[in-house]
Structure formats: C-alpha cells, structure tokens
Design an enzyme around this catalytic site. Structure first.
Site, PDB file in Angstrom:
ATOM      1  N   SER A 112       0.964  -1.251  -0.120  1.00 15.08           N
ATOM      2  CA  SER A 112       0.070  -0.062   0.003  1.00 15.08           C
ATOM      3  C   SER A 112       0.859   1.260  -0.091  1.00 15.08           C
ATOM      4  O   SER A 112       1.781   1.355   0.908  1.00 15.08           O
ATOM      5  CB  SER A 112      -0.756   0.101   1.021  1.00 15.08           C
ATOM      6  OG  SER A 112      -1.596   1.203   1.274  1.00 15.08           O
ATOM      7  N   TYR A 146      -8.423   3.220   3.493  1.00 18.77           N
ATOM      8  CA  TYR A 146      -8.993   2.054   3.424  1.00 18.77           C
ATOM      9  C   TYR A 146      -8.261   1.099   3.739  1.00 18.77           C
ATOM     10  O   TYR A 146      -8.421  -0.093   4.411  1.00 18.77           O
ATOM     11  CB  TYR A 146     -10.403   1.807   2.313  1.00 18.77           C
ATOM     12  CG  TYR A 146     -10.787   0.518   2.596  1.00 18.77           C
ATOM     13  CD1 TYR A 146     -11.954   0.593   3.579  1.00 18.77           C
ATOM     14  CD2 TYR A 146     -10.460  -0.554   1.590  1.00 18.77           C
ATOM     15  CE1 TYR A 146     -12.616  -0.788   3.469  1.00 18.77           C
ATOM     16  CE2 TYR A 146     -11.204  -1.769   1.919  1.00 18.77           C
ATOM     17  CZ  TYR A 146     -12.172  -1.789   2.748  1.00 18.77           C
ATOM     18  OH  TYR A 146     -12.948  -3.114   3.062  1.00 18.77           O
ATOM     19  N   GLU A 147      -7.115   0.844   2.975  1.00 23.53           N
ATOM     20  CA  GLU A 147      -6.118  -0.141   2.802  1.00 23.53           C
ATOM     21  C   GLU A 147      -5.814  -0.253   4.306  1.00 23.53           C
ATOM     22  O   GLU A 147      -5.384  -1.348   4.832  1.00 23.53           O
ATOM     23  CB  GLU A 147      -5.196   0.019   1.910  1.00 23.53           C
ATOM     24  CG  GLU A 147      -5.459  -0.072   0.458  1.00 23.53           C
ATOM     25  CD  GLU A 147      -4.496   0.256  -0.611  1.00 23.53           C
ATOM     26  OE1 GLU A 147      -3.338   0.688  -0.234  1.00 23.53           O
ATOM     27  OE2 GLU A 147      -4.667   0.272  -1.883  1.00 23.53           O
ATOM     28  N   LEU A 148      -5.340   0.880   4.826  1.00 19.40           N
ATOM     29  CA  LEU A 148      -4.810   0.921   6.158  1.00 19.40           C
ATOM     30  C   LEU A 148      -5.869   0.359   7.333  1.00 19.40           C
ATOM     31  O   LEU A 148      -5.247  -0.354   8.009  1.00 19.40           O
ATOM     32  CB  LEU A 148      -4.129   2.463   6.596  1.00 19.40           C
ATOM     33  CG  LEU A 148      -3.671   2.655   7.814  1.00 19.40           C
ATOM     34  CD1 LEU A 148      -2.397   1.605   8.276  1.00 19.40           C
ATOM     35  CD2 LEU A 148      -3.366   4.122   8.091  1.00 19.40           C
ATOM     36  N   ARG A 154      -8.625   5.714  -0.818  1.00 21.03           N
ATOM     37  CA  ARG A 154      -8.218   4.302  -0.986  1.00 21.03           C
ATOM     38  C   ARG A 154      -6.898   3.869  -0.056  1.00 21.03           C
ATOM     39  O   ARG A 154      -7.124   2.920   0.709  1.00 21.03           O
ATOM     40  CB  ARG A 154      -7.769   4.099  -2.562  1.00 21.03           C
ATOM     41  CG  ARG A 154      -7.701   2.318  -2.697  1.00 21.03           C
ATOM     42  CD  ARG A 154      -6.974   2.221  -3.830  1.00 21.03           C
ATOM     43  NE  ARG A 154      -7.509   2.705  -5.209  1.00 21.03           N
ATOM     44  CZ  ARG A 154      -6.753   2.930  -6.148  1.00 21.03           C
ATOM     45  NH1 ARG A 154      -5.608   2.174  -6.340  1.00 21.03           N
ATOM     46  NH2 ARG A 154      -7.323   3.752  -7.180  1.00 21.03           N
TER      47      ARG A 154
END
Length: 511
Positions: free
Chosen positions: A335, A409-411, A406
C-alpha cells in the site's frame, strides 16, 4: 570423625546420583536455567594423585575447552547455564586428568530448542502420560532447583492451575476432564536475578480400556498447514496394546525413498531425517514413536505424501501426512501513496520498481501491488479487502502525504486484520522522515515499534544494507537465493542487471 566423613561422602554421592540422569541426548528450552552433571561415583579416586576436571564442547567437528563466564559456570561435576542459549547446542564431554592419566567421564548431546513466543511451552519439549479414568496419579516437576525454597507454579493449557505450588500435582481420582497440557515452572534466584526452568506434560485420561485391543496408528491422515522455509516435525505414534511387541516397527517413507537417520547434531543432519524409534510404556499401554524432522519446507515437499507405516504381527497400518501452504496467495500486499494525491515520482518508483525488484527477483517473494496485479473494472473496496486477506503481510509505504480515500481504507482494513482478526501482520516502511504521526489512525500506535523500518535513500539501496535485512526479518521465511551474494542491484542507473559491490552482499555485512 572418619565415620562422619565417609557418611558425608555417601550422602553426597547418593544425592548426586539422583540429580544426574544418564541421558545421552538432552533437550532444553532457550532462556532457561539448566545444568549438565555426572555422578561423583564416576570419578577415579586416588588419594595420592591430584586431578583436574575439564569440560569440553564439540561443534562442527572441533573440540574446545569450556572456560567459565558469568553465564556458564563449572563446579566440579556440574556445568551450569545461566541461562541456556541457542548457540549452546552441541556435543559435550567431561574429562578427569592428572599428570599420568586422562580419560572421559561422560558425554552428552545438548539440544537447545527455540522458545515458542506465543505459548508457555514448546510442542517438541514435552512428555506424554496416558492414564485410565478412575485411578489416582501424580504429575512430577523435574527438579532443577538449587534452593529448597524455589517457588513452583503449575499451569494447565497455559493458565494458572488452582494456585498449585507443590513439586507434585496429585489427582486422587482421574477423569477425562483432567486431560490437558500441564506446565510446571520453577523460579530460581541467582545473583539478584530470577531464572526459570519449565517441565511440560501432556496428560491423556482415557475411559477404561476395552477387553479387545486393535493394533493401530494413533490419529488419522492429516494435512499440516505450513510455509516455505519453515521447520516442521511430523509425529507418528503406534499403539501396540497391553504388552510389548518386539517385532513392531514404525518407519517413514516419502518421494519413493526412506529418509536418512538424524545424527543428533542439528547442523550436520540432512534436510529431512527420521529420529530413532522410541518405545514407551504409559500406564498399562505400550506405544512406539518415530519423528520425521524437516529443516526447511521446500516447494517440492508440498507435492508428495509423507507416509508412516506400522508393522507388527503381520499387520500393517498406514498414516499419510501432507504439507499444505496456509492458504495465503501473496507474501505481502503493498500500500503506497497514489498518483491522484501527489505528483511525487520517487514514491511510485520505490513501490513499483525498487521494492518488487529486490523482494521478488532476488529473494523470491510474491507481492500484490494493486495497480500492477489487479484487473481494472472491479469494485475497488471489495478487491482491496480480498487481496489483503490473501496476503501474509501488509506493507505500508508511509509518507506525510500517504492518506487518500483508498489508502486510508487499505490501512484501516489491514489494522482490523492485524489487531482484531490477527490474520495479517503489518510492516511500516517510513519512506520519508515523519515528525508528526497525528494524521494516522490512533490504532496504529498499538503496533509494535519493531515493525517499522526506515528507508535512507542511497544508504539503503545495496541489497546487503540494514534496510533490506530488517525488512526480510519481518517478512515470511524464504530460502536465500545464491545471486544475492557478491553483487548488488544497480538501482541508481535504472538497470535490472547486477554490478560488483565493494562491500559484498552477504547478509552478515550490514551497512
């Protein structure tokens, strides 16, 4: 006076005989107090000669006399470890020598086992006791105490067991509910510090045995979840009934061949080897056991069966064990800051070229990089969640401008899996120095600080730099590729070839 002197010698030797089991191979856990010793009765007493006791360690074919340190102390017939470390594994022997004679008193093979950081015991460092329900029984704590008042604590399945403090755990009447894994921990005070010695016993309580007994292998065919590069020990135990059968044999078979026998010296053992057959009498039942040790699981080990065969009285039973990857498709999901937030080309270059070039092409890892590996057109949020779930690690390339819709959200998805589901481990790469972490979620502070590695530009570029060493330490285990030694990638010139590097690229050299 003479009578009292000889009585004292007799009492001392009797106590020593009790404290010094004559085992050729001994297992001990790292970080615990331990000692090797021999009964004083083995000494060749001569009242006219002076003699010396010397302890030696043999490792990789070399013998070296042991010199006392603050941690390793020799006292006549005792060699104490305060505490034992992994590097203490090896062959030991002790000699008695005088001006005229020199002979070996006793030999041992010491195996220091790595501690299980997520449990109070190691599966390879326990004994099994099988008893019938309705009988009385006592579990005994191996006595490695040096003082009579050393404190003792008992645990069942790693939870404190009824505040028991005695050297024996007594059960007046056993029931099936008493089955479990019991650990006895002795706390020993030495020079102002507290050391521990543990003993773990798996207690199996069975209902009354039926009159007829079936010869069989304990347990069914099984699949073991593993990872490439991980060490595995396969256990096969055969139940022989209520009397010993001398013709009983238990052996392993894989890839159309029999494994070689383990030598007892870990560094000298072949990649896959089987230990000696062990017979045991537990309660009124007889068992035989043979372990198969796999140093590092290889890709090829996942493509064939490991078969254990029990033969006795012209009866044959077979158990099949398969190794299977643990269901994760990727070693890490990457990420990083997306182009829609910043025009920085350096971070994109690091995420899309430098990171995969070294981790994938040199060290054999498989990364999931969203822009590179995911086909367009899907539901972004669902895709991200799915691919993080398929990855063993979540690598976050962190910078001050990291957060976007985005990226956040990945985190957050990764944090949930790491802190709540405990399925994924997070690695933070501090790509640029960050003074204030307030822009990140508070839950990030719950992650261990040791899971942060810092990128230092040119200093971190060489393959043998501290950055790549620390990053690989946090990644899943992988066998080292030969092309990582002696060369480093020419990243500055944008080339994927290699060029000589004056410092070498062996991981023993850290820049």
């Amino acid at each position: 006076m003479n009578l009292m002197f000889f009585l004292l010698i007799f009492i001392t030797e009797t106590a020593t005989e009790k404290l010094c089991p004559l085992r050729a191979s001994i297992d001990v856990l790292e970080g615990e107090y331990f000692y090797l010793c021999f009964p004083e009765s083995k000494l060749q007493h001569s009242w006219k000669e002076e003699y010396a006791i010397n302890w030696y360690k043999e490792s990789a074919g070399r013998q070296k006399r042991i010199k006392e340190t603050h941690r390793i102390v020799s006292q006549m017939n005792f060699l104490e470890f305060w505490p034992a470390e992994l590097g203490d594994s090896g062959n030991y022997f002790v000699t008695q020598s005088s001006g005229k004679r020199n002979f070996t008193i006793q030999k041992w093979t010491l195996n220091v086992l790595e501690r299980n950081r997520s449990s109070c015991f190691n599966q390879n460092h326990l004994t099994t006791e099988i008893q019938n329900a309705g009988t009385g029984h006592s579990l005994k704590c191996n006595d490695l105490s040096v003082n009579a008042n050393d404190s003792i604590t008992w645990y069942k399945d790693c939870k404190n067991y009824e505040n028991e403090r005695g050297r024996e755990l007594d059960f007046k009447t056993l029931s099936v509910q008493h089955s479990g894994i019991y650990t006895c921990k002795i706390s020993i005070s030495h020079e102002g510090k507290i050391y521990h010695s543990t003993n773990t016993i798996r207690l199996v309580v069975e209902e009354d045995a039926p009159e007829t007994v079936t010869l069989e292998i304990v347990g069914r065919n099984e699949e073991i979840q593993t990872e490439i590069g991980k060490e595995e020990t396969l256990n096969c135990t055969g139940f022989l009934g209520y009397y010993i059968q001398e013709d009983a044999n238990l052996y392993w078979w894989f890839n159309d061949t029999f494994p070689k026998e383990c030598s007892g010296i870990p560094e000298a053992d072949p990649p896959i080897c089987e230990e000696d057959l062990k017979k045991s009498h537990l309660g009124n039942k007889f068992y035989i056991t043979r372990l198969l040790r796999i140093k590092k699981v290889r890709e090829e080990d996942l493509h064939h069966n490991f078969t254990c065969t029990l033969q006795a009285d012209e009866i044959t039973h077979v158990k099949v064990v398969k190794l299977k990857k643990d269901g994760k498709e990727y070693d890490a999901f990457v990420s990083y800051l997306k182009d829609c937030v910043s025009t920085s080309k350096e971070e994109r270059e690091f995420a899309l070229r430098i990171l995969p070039m070294i981790l994938e092409e040199n060290f054999g890892y498989k990364l999931c990089i969203f822009e590179r590996d995911v086909s367009p057109g899907g539901a972004v949020v669902d895709d991200i969640h799915s691919f993080i779930d398929k990855s063993r690690r979540l690598i976050i390339i962190l910078s001050q401008n990291y957060i976007s819709d985005r990226a956040i959200y990945e985190l957050e998805s990764g944090l949930h899996k790491a802190l709540v589901e405990k399925k994924t481990k997070i690695i933070l790469i501090e790509y640029m120095p960050i003074r204030d972490y307030n822009f990140l979620p508070e839950s990030l502070s719950l992650l261990p600080s040791k899971r942060v590695v810092k990128w230092k530009k040119d200093k971190s570029l060489p393959v043998n730099s501290r950055f790549w060493k620390n990053l690989r330490y946090l990644m899943p285990a992988k066998p080292t590729k030969s092309n990582t030694k002696g060369h480093c990638l020419n990243l500055d010139l944008g080339s994927e070839g290699t060029q000589p590097w004056s410092g070498g690229c062996d991981f023993n050299t850290v820049i």
